[in-house]
Design a protein around this motif. Structure first.
Motif, PDB file in Angstrom:
ATOM      1  N   ASN B 158       0.812  -1.224   0.000  1.00 25.07           N
ATOM      2  CA  ASN B 158       0.000   0.000   0.000  1.00 25.07           C
ATOM      3  C   ASN B 158       0.842   1.269   0.000  1.00 25.07           C
ATOM      4  N   LEU B 159       2.155   1.106  -0.214  1.00 29.40           N
ATOM      5  CA  LEU B 159       3.045   2.271  -0.096  1.00 29.40           C
ATOM      6  C   LEU B 159       3.606   2.693  -1.443  1.00 29.40           C
ATOM      7  N   ASP B 160       3.949   3.963  -1.536  1.00 32.40           N
ATOM      8  CA  ASP B 160       4.581   4.407  -2.783  1.00 32.40           C
ATOM      9  C   ASP B 160       6.007   3.860  -2.854  1.00 32.40           C
ATOM     10  N   GLU B 161       6.641   4.067  -3.995  1.00 34.69           N
ATOM     11  CA  GLU B 161       7.931   3.422  -4.261  1.00 34.69           C
ATOM     12  C   GLU B 161       8.999   3.801  -3.227  1.00 34.69           C
ATOM     13  N   ASP B 162       9.081   5.101  -2.930  1.00 32.56           N
ATOM     14  CA  ASP B 162      10.122   5.558  -2.002  1.00 32.56           C
ATOM     15  C   ASP B 162       9.901   4.995  -0.606  1.00 32.56           C
ATOM     16  N   MET B 163       8.641   5.069  -0.221  1.00 32.95           N
ATOM     17  CA  MET B 163       8.303   4.584   1.120  1.00 32.95           C
ATOM     18  C   MET B 163       8.521   3.076   1.208  1.00 32.95           C
ATOM     19  N   ALA B 164       8.199   2.381   0.102  1.00 29.07           N
ATOM     20  CA  ALA B 164       8.383   0.925   0.051  1.00 29.07           C
ATOM     21  C   ALA B 164       9.856   0.576   0.252  1.00 29.07           C
ATOM     22  N   LYS B 165      10.718   1.345  -0.393  1.00 24.82           N
ATOM     23  CA  LYS B 165      12.159   1.105  -0.269  1.00 24.82           C
ATOM     24  C   LYS B 165      12.602   1.297   1.183  1.00 24.82           C
ATOM     25  N   GLU B 166      12.084   2.368   1.765  1.00 26.73           N
ATOM     26  CA  GLU B 166      12.488   2.702   3.133  1.00 26.73           C
ATOM     27  C   GLU B 166      12.042   1.604   4.112  1.00 26.73           C
ATOM     28  N   ILE B 167      10.808   1.135   3.908  1.00 27.62           N
ATOM     29  CA  ILE B 167      10.288   0.094   4.796  1.00 27.62           C
ATOM     30  C   ILE B 167      11.078  -1.208   4.611  1.00 27.62           C
ATOM     31  N   SER B 188       6.842  -8.141  -5.232  1.00 28.67           N
ATOM     32  CA  SER B 188       7.684  -7.054  -5.719  1.00 28.67           C
ATOM     33  C   SER B 188       9.150  -7.500  -5.825  1.00 28.67           C
ATOM     34  N   ASN B 189       9.693  -7.385  -7.009  1.00 29.53           N
ATOM     35  CA  ASN B 189      11.109  -7.706  -7.211  1.00 29.53           C
ATOM     36  C   ASN B 189      12.013  -6.726  -6.481  1.00 29.53           C
ATOM     37  N   GLU B 190      11.522  -5.482  -6.322  1.00 32.67           N
ATOM     38  CA  GLU B 190      12.318  -4.459  -5.642  1.00 32.67           C
ATOM     39  C   GLU B 190      12.571  -4.867  -4.186  1.00 32.67           C
ATOM     40  N   VAL B 191      11.552  -5.432  -3.583  1.00 28.29           N
ATOM     41  CA  VAL B 191      11.704  -5.907  -2.199  1.00 28.29           C
ATOM     42  C   VAL B 191      12.667  -7.095  -2.188  1.00 28.29           C
ATOM     43  N   ALA B 192      12.478  -7.975  -3.162  1.00 31.82           N
ATOM     44  CA  ALA B 192      13.293  -9.196  -3.226  1.00 31.82           C
ATOM     45  C   ALA B 192      14.777  -8.884  -3.396  1.00 31.82           C
ATOM     46  N   LYS B 193      15.064  -7.800  -4.106  1.00 27.29           N
ATOM     47  CA  LYS B 193      16.466  -7.451  -4.368  1.00 27.29           C
ATOM     48  C   LYS B 193      17.247  -7.190  -3.078  1.00 27.29           C
ATOM     49  N   GLN B 194      16.551  -6.771  -2.034  1.00 29.26           N
ATOM     50  CA  GLN B 194      17.248  -6.449  -0.786  1.00 29.26           C
ATOM     51  C   GLN B 194      17.292  -7.622   0.189  1.00 29.26           C
ATOM     52  N   ALA B 195      16.722  -8.771  -0.229  1.00 31.04           N
ATOM     53  CA  ALA B 195      16.650  -9.935   0.662  1.00 31.04           C
ATOM     54  C   ALA B 195      17.948 -10.726   0.655  1.00 31.04           C
ATOM     55  N   ASP B 196      18.144 -11.466   1.766  1.00 32.40           N
ATOM     56  CA  ASP B 196      19.292 -12.378   1.813  1.00 32.40           C
ATOM     57  C   ASP B 196      18.992 -13.631   0.996  1.00 32.40           C
ATOM     58  N   VAL B 197      17.769 -14.090   1.111  1.00 35.20           N
ATOM     59  CA  VAL B 197      17.363 -15.297   0.383  1.00 35.20           C
ATOM     60  C   VAL B 197      16.010 -15.026  -0.271  1.00 35.20           C
ATOM     61  N   VAL B 198      15.877 -15.433  -1.523  1.00 29.76           N
ATOM     62  CA  VAL B 198      14.605 -15.228  -2.221  1.00 29.76           C
ATOM     63  C   VAL B 198      14.073 -16.594  -2.668  1.00 29.76           C
ATOM     64  N   PHE B 199      12.794 -16.796  -2.386  1.00 32.50           N
ATOM     65  CA  PHE B 199      12.117 -18.013  -2.840  1.00 32.50           C
ATOM     66  C   PHE B 199      11.032 -17.608  -3.823  1.00 32.50           C
ATOM     67  N   GLU B 200      10.744 -18.554  -4.699  1.00 33.41           N
ATOM     68  CA  GLU B 200       9.587 -18.336  -5.578  1.00 33.41           C
ATOM     69  C   GLU B 200       8.602 -19.470  -5.322  1.00 33.41           C
ATOM     70  N   MET B 201       7.366 -19.112  -5.129  1.00 34.20           N
ATOM     71  CA  MET B 201       6.317 -20.103  -4.905  1.00 34.20           C
ATOM     72  C   MET B 201       5.633 -20.372  -6.231  1.00 34.20           C
ATOM     73  N   LYS B 202       5.680 -21.622  -6.670  1.00 35.62           N
ATOM     74  CA  LYS B 202       5.072 -21.979  -7.954  1.00 35.62           C
ATOM     75  C   LYS B 202       4.491 -23.380  -7.871  1.00 35.62           C
ATOM     76  N   TYR B 203       3.275 -23.540  -8.260  1.00 38.10           N
ATOM     77  CA  TYR B 203       2.582 -24.836  -8.233  1.00 38.10           C
ATOM     78  C   TYR B 203       2.716 -25.525  -6.875  1.00 38.10           C
ATOM     79  N   GLY B 204       2.655 -24.753  -5.838  1.00 31.71           N
ATOM     80  CA  GLY B 204       2.686 -25.334  -4.497  1.00 31.71           C
ATOM     81  C   GLY B 204       4.068 -25.689  -4.002  1.00 31.71           C
ATOM     82  N   LYS B 205       5.082 -25.377  -4.805  1.00 28.16           N
ATOM     83  CA  LYS B 205       6.454 -25.695  -4.397  1.00 28.16           C
ATOM     84  C   LYS B 205       7.208 -24.395  -4.108  1.00 28.16           C
ATOM     85  N   LEU B 206       8.209 -24.482  -3.259  1.00 31.64           N
ATOM     86  CA  LEU B 206       9.023 -23.327  -2.898  1.00 31.64           C
ATOM     87  C   LEU B 206      10.434 -23.547  -3.435  1.00 31.64           C
ATOM     88  N   ASN B 207      10.831 -22.643  -4.356  1.00 34.51           N
ATOM     89  CA  ASN B 207      12.155 -22.807  -4.956  1.00 34.51           C
ATOM     90  C   ASN B 207      12.997 -21.564  -4.706  1.00 34.51           C
TER      91      ASN B 207
END
Lengths: 439, 211
Positions: B158-167, B188-207
């Motif tokens: 629910n946040l704008d881009e700048d605020m999203a980055k800050e949060i 959001s890929n922007e959020v994912a870029k700052q993560a230590d580990v990124v998973f993708e959920m697809k067809y009930g699996k976590l990769n």
């Protein structure tokens, strides 16, 4: 943060809802307080009536039958021994001439007839149980009543006392009315002194006196005396020893509810032919007086039941609707690990806090309103009463500690019930359902 | 061993529609995880299971090696995890301070101030704050609780881009500075870029994926 703080914060930050609930609860509490206090006052008055005049029966001679049954000490003792009777009053009537005092003037005074000195003496074993006094037509203002064991005692009216400058402790002299006696009987008649032990005033006259009223029928001239005196003078006048109560006897039961069974039991006695007696359950006055109070008590019970039911439904509905608006809040609480019971406890505390405040205000309001209600009800009784004694039962509408405790209990139950009903939703819902509803 | 572990977890509404299909994963303290995936792929369901809001149909979820259901879900929600939601989920009749105090095991004001709220703002009604500020209050509530795991469901949605980055940066700092295990569900890929580990959920699996 504790549950008390959460509850207090909700109440202070949601002033509109708090005020709505406060107003509703104040209204309900005031209504119930008034109803219960009116109901209790009615029941207390009914009880008072029962004690004062309720539950007694009279045995009198039945002059319509060929043979007239005797109402004597033997019969009285047998009735008393049968159980359930707390007191009796045997009554007689005789006419005596006033020798050293004057009577209120009536027809015979105007006619110059010597019967102007003749008045009615009402013999009683216990004059406090005489209907004139029980129903408060006459009220003892000085001295005491004629009591069992008295001999040569009298109670006179305040009018007679004032007219003759008599007071309690003075004596009056009377003489048997010998007009109808044989000459040899007349010789044995002597004067008798009676000690004035009580003075009464006539509050509700039972007859309307006029210039044509005989002196002995003027109520102010009635003299209440004891049974022993009546019997003594009767014997002296040639009647011989007697243990008969010429006007019959009234028996007062310990519990008015047992009146019918006591009378029914008495009527089974084989040694008395009850067709020779007039036996009457004399609680008509009680029933007449108690009827409007009983109707009021019944109405109040119904009103309290209706108010309780409507209030419970209304409150549950309001709280249930408000609970739906609080799904978000409930979801947040659940997500941070507050138990469902903790959430319901908060809601209960909120409602109890409002209820306590509402109850206190209702108490103050009802203290003021109960006075007005009492006046309204009493004036309504006066308008609708057929006889004046019906209003003699004062309706003291007060709100006592017992009523307060009753209403507090009722209120707590109502709050518990309505909060419980409205909280069913919280118990039923799973945290995830609530959170999905939130979003 | 991770602070939170998922072992062969499956979740379904009916057997022919698996939402989560035998997922196993481990989440460690001091790291920020992001789970990506389109709407309806089961991200939020997984978060609900991790947070003890629901129970898996099959498999186990362990906190510090102990199965959640055995420890008690309410106990888990109260003492182990903190939720941060897209719509902030603050109590609307309370101030930020009071919202934080709901769960706080420490002074609320310093936490709020550290997250950029002034003393004055901390004492206003929460609805008088901006979306970003409200989300900071939600994060402050999570931090002040002292619970080791923070689960965030679309926290920047629910946040704008700048605020999203800050949060997002705040979450990252929270993981590093306070040693929390932060698991964010987002698309959001922007959020994912700052993560230590990124998973993708697809067809009930976590990769695990690289962004």
């Amino acid at each position: 943060m504790g549950v008390w703080r959460r509850a207090s914060l909700y109440l202070t930050r949601n002033k509109k809802k708090t005020m709505i609930l406060f107003t509703i609860l104040t209204f309900i509490s005031t209504l119930v307080l008034l109803c219960v206090s009116v109901g209790n006052a009615s029941n207390a008055s009914i009880q008072d009536l029962r004690e004062r005049m309720g539950g007694y029966f009279k045995i009198e001679m039945d002059f319509s039958q060929g043979k007239i049954g005797r109402i004597d000490d033997t019969l009285v003792q047998k009735v008393m021994d049968a159980g359930g009777i707390k007191a009796f009053n045997g009554t007689d009537i005789q006419y005596f001439k006033a020798e050293d005092f004057d009577l209120m003037p009536g027809r015979f005074t105007g006619e110059g007839d010597e019967k102007a000195k003749l008045t009615r003496f009402l013999g009683n074993t216990d004059s406090s149980l005489n209907e004139y006094f029980m129903l408060e037509y006459y009220i003892l203002t000085e001295g005491r009543h004629i009591a069992p064991g008295d001999s040569g005692k009298a109670m006179i009216s305040d009018a007679l006392a004032e007219m003759n400058h008599l007071s309690v402790g003075d004596t009056v002299t009377v003489r048997f009315h010998e007009e109808r006696l044989l000459d040899e009987q007349k010789e044995s008649v002597t004067s008798h002194s009676l000690e004035v032990v009580g003075i009464y005033t006539i509050d509700i006259p039972q007859t309307i006196a006029s210039v044509d009223t005989a002196e002995c029928d003027i109520e102010e001239n009635f003299i209440f005396t004891d049974t022993a005196f009546i019997r003594e003078v009767y014997g002296e006048a040639g009647g011989g020893a007697t243990d008969v109560y010429t006007l019959g006897a009234a028996f007062f039961v310990e519990n008015p509810k047992e009146l019918d069974s006591i009378m029914g039991n008495m009527m089974t006695w084989d040694d008395y032919n009850w067709e020779e007696y007039a036996v009457a359950k004399n609680n008509k006055t009680y029933e007449d007086s108690a009827a409007p109070l009983e109707r009021l008590a019944g109405l109040v019970t119904m009103m309290v039941s209706v108010i309780a039911a409507v209030s419970a439904v209304m409150l549950s509905l309001i709280l249930f609707l408000w609970m739906r608006e609080r799904v978000h809040e409930i979801g947040v609480y659940l997500s941070i690990g507050i138990r469902k019971t903790g959430i319901i406890k908060q809601h209960l505390l909120e409602n109890i806090q409002i209820a306590v405040a509402a109850f206190l205000l209702a108490w103050v309001i009802s203290i003021v309103a109960s006075g007005l209600t009492g006046q309204m009800i009493e004036s309504s009784f006066v308008e609708n009463s057929e006889t004046e004694e019906q209003v003699s039962a004062d309706l003291e509408i007060r709100i006592g500690v017992l009523e307060l405790a009753e209403i507090a209990g009722f209120g707590a139950l109502l709050i518990l019930l309505s909060t419980g009903v409205s909280s069913v939703m919280v118990f039923k819902m799973q945290p995830r359902d609530i959170l999905s509803k939130m979003s | 061993m991770g602070v939170l572990e998922v072992k062969n977890v499956s979740y379904y509404y009916s057997k022919d529609r698996m939402v989560l299909d035998g997922i196993s994963e481990s989440f460690e303290s001091g790291k920020m995880y992001v789970i990506l995936g389109p709407s309806g792929c089961g991200k939020t369901t997984l978060l609900s299971l991790l947070g003890g809001l629901d129970i898996p149909k099959e498999g186990q979820i362990l906190f510090e090696g102990k199965e959640l259901q055995k420890k008690g879900l309410e106990e888990h929600r109260r003492n182990h995890i903190s939720f941060v939601f897209q719509n902030y989920n603050l109590i609307d009749y309370m101030t930020p301070m009071e919202n934080v105090e709901l769960t706080a095991r420490q002074e609320a004001l310093p936490v709020l101030e550290k997250l950029g709220l002034s003393r004055d703002e901390a004492k206003r009604n929460v609805l008088q704050l901006s979306g970003g500020q409200q989300q900071r209050v939600a994060i402050a509530r999570a931090l002040a609780s002292g619970n080791p795991v923070i689960l965030a469901d679309e926290p920047t949605g629910n946040l704008d881009e700048d605020m999203a980055k800050e949060i997002t940066r705040t979450f990252q700092e929270t993981a590093k500075e306070y040693g929390k295990c932060v698991i964010i569900v987002s698309h959001s890929n922007e959020v994912a870029k700052q993560a230590d580990v990124v998973f993708e959920m697809k067809y009930g699996k976590l990769n695990q994926v690289e962004v």
